[in-house]
Structure formats: structure tokens, C-alpha cells
Design a protein around this motif. Structure first.
Motif, PDB file in Angstrom:
ATOM      1  N   VAL A 166      -0.049  -7.598 -30.142  1.00 13.67           N
ATOM      2  CA  VAL A 166      -1.492  -7.389 -30.220  1.00 13.67           C
ATOM      3  C   VAL A 166      -1.808  -6.766 -31.569  1.00 13.67           C
ATOM      4  O   VAL A 166      -1.245  -5.730 -31.929  1.00 13.67           O
ATOM      5  N   LEU A 167      -2.694  -7.404 -32.327  1.00 13.37           N
ATOM      6  CA  LEU A 167      -3.135  -6.882 -33.621  1.00 13.37           C
ATOM      7  C   LEU A 167      -4.351  -5.999 -33.397  1.00 13.37           C
ATOM      8  O   LEU A 167      -5.313  -6.411 -32.730  1.00 13.37           O
ATOM      9  N   GLU A 168      -4.312  -4.766 -33.937  1.00 11.46           N
ATOM     10  CA  GLU A 168      -5.397  -3.809 -33.769  1.00 11.46           C
ATOM     11  C   GLU A 168      -5.840  -3.257 -35.119  1.00 11.46           C
ATOM     12  O   GLU A 168      -5.018  -3.086 -36.019  1.00 11.46           O
ATOM     13  N   ALA A 169      -7.139  -2.984 -35.229  1.00 10.21           N
ATOM     14  CA  ALA A 169      -7.714  -2.398 -36.445  1.00 10.21           C
ATOM     15  C   ALA A 169      -8.317  -1.038 -36.105  1.00 10.21           C
ATOM     16  O   ALA A 169      -8.856  -0.855 -35.007  1.00 10.21           O
ATOM     17  N   PRO A 170      -8.252  -0.081 -37.041  1.00  9.06           N
ATOM     18  CA  PRO A 170      -8.845   1.236 -36.771  1.00  9.06           C
ATOM     19  C   PRO A 170     -10.371   1.154 -36.748  1.00  9.06           C
ATOM     20  O   PRO A 170     -10.975   0.394 -37.512  1.00  9.06           O
TER      21      PRO A 170
END
Length: 110
Positions: free
Chosen positions: A10-14
Motif C-alpha cells: 500500500v502506497l501512502e502519502a503524508p
């Protein structure tokens, strides 16, 4: 040789959301799931604030995506695999045609 993309990460961004008191609370926004190949490097032990932590570098290969696409990882984002978290440090093309991207990442555990 093509990479073996056998892990769904899973790719997550702040993101920052208002806390209602004039400040912000940091969190993470899910951008999507990418199939990846993980290749661990050599780990090292580092001193944390209150505990010793282990830092293990990883080379994470994913399919290419154009610059600016939500599916293209950038430094400062992270990959999640269940409870494991890999912080993205840098991203580069693996091949001249940009079919694959290589993410230099680091997993930190207590």
C-alpha cells in the motif's frame, strides 16, 4: 530480466488535518496498492530516542508511472505491508524506457 512483482504494498502519502485548536495532526493517506519486488540490504542498529532501533535498507521495484501520477512513489511517502512500514528515500527509473521504478527505502523497527 523482469522483476518478480509478488508483493502487494500500500502506497501512502503524508497529510495534515486540522486539530480544531489551530494546529494540525499528521497522518497518512492511502494512494493505492502497487505490486512490488522487495530486495533487502544489510541492516544496522541505531540508537533511537528511548530504545535501540533496527534500520534495514530495501530496494523496492514497482511498475513505472509518469511523473505526477498518484501511482508513482516519491521520496517522503511510504509503503505499508500489514504492520511493516517502508519509508521511501529516493526513486529512480530501473530501465531507459521507464517500465519499472526502483525505490530506495528503509524499514525501521524497535
Amino acid at each position: 530480466m523482469s522483476p518478480h512483482l509478488n508483493r502487494a504494498l500500500v502506497l501512502e502519502a503524508p497529510v495534515e488535518t486540522p486539530d480544531g485548536a489551530g494546529g494540525f495532526i499528521g497522518g497518512w493517506e492511502v494512494l493505492g496498492t502497487l505490486w512490488a519486488e522487495l530486495a533487502p540490504g544489510r541492516g544496522r542498529r541505531a540508537a533511537g530516542v528511548e530504545v535501540a532501533v533496527s534500520k534495514v535498507p530495501y530496494r523496492i521495484t514497482v511498475r513505472g508511472a509518469p511523473s505526477g501520477a498518484r501511482s508513482r512513489p516519491v521520496a517522503g511517502q511510504r509503503f505499508r505491508d500489514g504492520s511493516r512500514v517502508f519509508h521511501v528515500l529516493a526513486v529512480s527509473e530501473r530501465d531507459p524506457g521507464g517500465r519499472y521504478l526502483v525505490c530506495t527505502a528503509e524499514e525501521v523497527t524497535a
